[in-house]
Scaffold this motif. Sequence first.
Motif, mmCIF file in Angstrom:
data_model
loop_
_atom_site.group_PDB
_atom_site.id
_atom_site.type_symbol
_atom_site.label_atom_id
_atom_site.label_comp_id
_atom_site.label_asym_id
_atom_site.label_seq_id
_atom_site.Cartn_x
_atom_site.Cartn_y
_atom_site.Cartn_z
ATOM 1 N N ILE A 1 21.028 -11.884 -13.219
ATOM 2 C CA ILE A 1 19.826 -11.192 -12.762
ATOM 3 C C ILE A 1 19.827 -11.089 -11.241
ATOM 4 C CG2 ILE A 1 17.310 -11.338 -12.611
ATOM 5 C CD1 ILE A 1 17.334 -12.681 -15.348
ATOM 6 N N GLN A 2 19.662 -9.870 -10.759
ATOM 7 C CA GLN A 2 19.531 -9.618 -9.323
ATOM 8 C C GLN A 2 18.050 -9.555 -8.978
ATOM 9 O OE1 GLN A 2 21.263 -5.902 -8.050
ATOM 10 N NE2 GLN A 2 20.207 -5.947 -6.073
ATOM 11 N N VAL A 3 17.631 -10.349 -8.012
ATOM 12 C CA VAL A 3 16.231 -10.362 -7.580
ATOM 13 C C VAL A 3 16.034 -9.303 -6.498
ATOM 14 C CG1 VAL A 3 14.372 -11.757 -6.604
ATOM 15 C CG2 VAL A 3 16.069 -12.824 -8.111
ATOM 16 N N MET A 4 14.977 -8.516 -6.648
ATOM 17 C CA MET A 4 14.674 -7.452 -5.688
ATOM 18 C C MET A 4 13.281 -7.698 -5.123
ATOM 19 S SD MET A 4 15.964 -4.305 -8.101
ATOM 20 C CE MET A 4 16.312 -3.124 -6.786
ATOM 21 N N VAL A 5 13.169 -7.757 -3.801
ATOM 22 C CA VAL A 5 11.875 -7.899 -3.131
ATOM 23 C C VAL A 5 11.629 -6.602 -2.366
ATOM 24 C CG1 VAL A 5 10.505 -9.240 -1.505
ATOM 25 C CG2 VAL A 5 12.180 -10.392 -2.970
ATOM 26 N N ILE A 6 10.633 -5.833 -2.811
ATOM 27 C CA ILE A 6 10.413 -4.496 -2.274
ATOM 28 C C ILE A 6 8.987 -4.382 -1.734
ATOM 29 C CG2 ILE A 6 10.399 -2.029 -2.798
ATOM 30 C CD1 ILE A 6 12.317 -2.587 -5.087
ATOM 31 N N PRO A 7 8.822 -3.995 -0.461
ATOM 32 C CA PRO A 7 7.467 -3.781 0.070
ATOM 33 C C PRO A 7 6.707 -2.771 -0.782
ATOM 34 C CG PRO A 7 9.091 -3.736 1.835
ATOM 35 C CD PRO A 7 9.865 -3.748 0.545
ATOM 36 N N MET A 8 5.441 -3.034 -1.026
ATOM 37 C CA MET A 8 4.660 -2.133 -1.868
ATOM 38 C C MET A 8 4.600 -0.727 -1.282
ATOM 39 S SD MET A 8 3.864 -3.618 -4.617
ATOM 40 C CE MET A 8 2.775 -2.316 -5.171
ATOM 41 N N SER A 9 4.630 -0.609 0.023
ATOM 42 C CA SER A 9 4.585 0.709 0.652
ATOM 43 C C SER A 9 5.832 1.536 0.353
ATOM 44 C CB SER A 9 4.424 0.559 2.171
ATOM 45 O OG SER A 9 5.504 -0.197 2.717
ATOM 46 N N GLU A 10 6.914 0.883 -0.100
ATOM 47 C CA GLU A 10 8.171 1.581 -0.386
ATOM 48 C C GLU A 10 8.496 1.619 -1.876
ATOM 49 O OE1 GLU A 10 11.328 -0.307 1.783
ATOM 50 O OE2 GLU A 10 10.110 -0.527 3.598
ATOM 51 N N LEU A 11 7.665 0.997 -2.709
ATOM 52 C CA LEU A 11 8.037 0.748 -4.103
ATOM 53 C C LEU A 11 8.354 2.031 -4.872
ATOM 54 C CD1 LEU A 11 8.419 -1.259 -6.423
ATOM 55 C CD2 LEU A 11 5.973 -1.045 -6.906
ATOM 56 N N PHE A 12 7.467 3.011 -4.852
ATOM 57 C CA PHE A 12 7.667 4.212 -5.650
ATOM 58 C C PHE A 12 8.917 4.969 -5.212
ATOM 59 C CE2 PHE A 12 6.682 8.772 -6.531
ATOM 60 C CZ PHE A 12 6.771 8.693 -7.907
ATOM 61 N N GLU A 13 9.094 5.123 -3.901
ATOM 62 C CA GLU A 13 10.258 5.848 -3.399
ATOM 63 C C GLU A 13 11.553 5.111 -3.711
ATOM 64 O OE1 GLU A 13 7.459 5.356 -1.735
ATOM 65 O OE2 GLU A 13 6.732 7.433 -1.550
ATOM 66 N N ARG A 14 11.542 3.796 -3.617
ATOM 67 C CA ARG A 14 12.746 3.021 -3.903
ATOM 68 C C ARG A 14 13.112 3.117 -5.384
ATOM 69 N NH1 ARG A 14 13.170 -1.367 -0.036
ATOM 70 N NH2 ARG A 14 14.616 -2.466 -1.418
ATOM 71 N N LEU A 15 12.127 3.086 -6.252
ATOM 72 C CA LEU A 15 12.401 3.207 -7.686
ATOM 73 C C LEU A 15 12.963 4.589 -8.012
ATOM 74 C CD1 LEU A 15 9.367 1.379 -9.351
ATOM 75 C CD2 LEU A 15 11.679 0.510 -8.974
ATOM 76 N N GLN A 16 12.433 5.615 -7.369
ATOM 77 C CA GLN A 16 12.984 6.961 -7.550
ATOM 78 C C GLN A 16 14.452 7.003 -7.123
ATOM 79 O OE1 GLN A 16 9.982 9.376 -5.374
ATOM 80 N NE2 GLN A 16 9.886 10.541 -7.274
ATOM 81 N N LYS A 17 14.759 6.343 -6.020
ATOM 82 C CA LYS A 17 16.133 6.315 -5.521
ATOM 83 C C LYS A 17 17.056 5.621 -6.520
ATOM 84 C CE LYS A 17 18.839 4.347 -1.660
ATOM 85 N NZ LYS A 17 19.554 3.304 -2.419
ATOM 86 N N HIS B 1 1.144 4.323 -5.959
ATOM 87 C CA HIS B 1 1.475 5.410 -5.040
ATOM 88 C C HIS B 1 0.314 6.395 -4.919
ATOM 89 C CE1 HIS B 1 3.896 8.577 -3.172
ATOM 90 N NE2 HIS B 1 3.550 9.391 -4.150
ATOM 91 N N LEU B 2 -0.268 6.788 -6.036
ATOM 92 C CA LEU B 2 -1.381 7.731 -6.013
ATOM 93 C C LEU B 2 -2.613 7.122 -5.343
ATOM 94 C CD1 LEU B 2 -1.216 9.365 -9.559
ATOM 95 C CD2 LEU B 2 -0.470 10.350 -7.387
ATOM 96 N N SER B 3 -2.860 5.839 -5.601
ATOM 97 C CA SER B 3 -4.046 5.197 -5.037
ATOM 98 C C SER B 3 -3.998 5.136 -3.514
ATOM 99 C CB SER B 3 -4.213 3.787 -5.608
ATOM 100 O OG SER B 3 -3.239 2.887 -5.068
ATOM 101 N N GLN B 4 -2.781 5.050 -2.946
ATOM 102 C CA GLN B 4 -2.661 4.980 -1.493
ATOM 103 C C GLN B 4 -2.848 6.327 -0.814
ATOM 104 O OE1 GLN B 4 -2.378 1.719 -0.259
ATOM 105 N NE2 GLN B 4 -2.715 1.521 -2.467
ATOM 106 N N LYS B 5 -2.872 7.397 -1.614
ATOM 107 C CA LYS B 5 -3.040 8.741 -1.064
ATOM 108 C C LYS B 5 -4.492 9.212 -1.117
ATOM 109 C CE LYS B 5 1.674 10.332 -1.929
ATOM 110 N NZ LYS B 5 1.961 10.459 -0.477
ATOM 111 N N GLN B 6 -5.349 8.396 -1.693
ATOM 112 C CA GLN B 6 -6.761 8.786 -1.807
ATOM 113 C C GLN B 6 -7.458 8.732 -0.450
ATOM 114 O OE1 GLN B 6 -7.919 9.962 -4.707
ATOM 115 N NE2 GLN B 6 -5.827 9.667 -5.467
#
Length: 201
Positions: free
Chosen positions: A160-176, A196-201
Motif C-alpha cells: 500500500i502506497q500512502v498518499m497525503v494530498i492537500p484538500m485544495s488539490e484533491l480533485f485535480e490530482r485525482l483527475q490526473k 471541489h464544488l463547495s469551494q466554488k460557491q
Amino acid sequence: MKPHHLKKEQVAAGKWLSLQKVTWQDDKGRERVYDSCDRTTTKPEMKADCVEIFTFIRSKSSKEQSAILVRQYRPPVDSYMIEFPAGLLDEGESPEEAAVRELKEETGHTGRVLFVSNPTGPNGGISSERAIVVHVEITVDDEEQVRKPMQQHLDDGESIQVMVIPMSELFERLQKYAGEGDLVDAKLWTFAYGWHLSQKQ
C-alpha cells in the motif's frame, strides 16, 4: 407491500466471498431471483462488514488540511486503485476500534475519531456488504510532519502506497491519476467532486 427476501441459498464460496441466490418478493407480490455476494467474515451480531476511514491531517502551524489516501493493486479490476483507507471489522470490534487499527496498519498514523456513521451500502447492486464511515482527525506539530513517511504494519501480500494530498488539490490530482491509468474509488470521487464544488460557491 414492502419488498423482502423469501430465501437465500449459497451457490459457491471462496475464502473471503460467497455467491448467493436470493429469492425475493417485489412490491407487487411477484417472486423474483437475484444474484448477490456476501463477505464470509461477517457474523450475524456485527453491524457492518468494514470501515471506510475518512482522514484529515493538519499541522498546528497551518490551516491547510490534507487527506490521507491509499493506492494499492486490486485484482478484481486488474488495476491500481486510489481509495480511502479501509478494512474489515474483526469479531467483537467496534467501528472506532477498527478504524484506528486499520489506519495505523495501512498508513502508520493514529488520530482522534470525530464521527461514526450508521451502516451504509457501498455496492447494493451486487453485494450485501455494509460499511461504516469513520472520520478521523490527525494533528501534527508542523507542516514537515504532515508528509513525513510513517511506519506501516501491513498484512502478508499487502503493498500500500500512502498518499497525503492537500484538500485544495484533491480533485485535480485525482483527475490526473485517473488520466494516467489508475482507478479512483467511486466514494472518493464523489467526495472529492463535492468538496471541489463547495469551494466554488
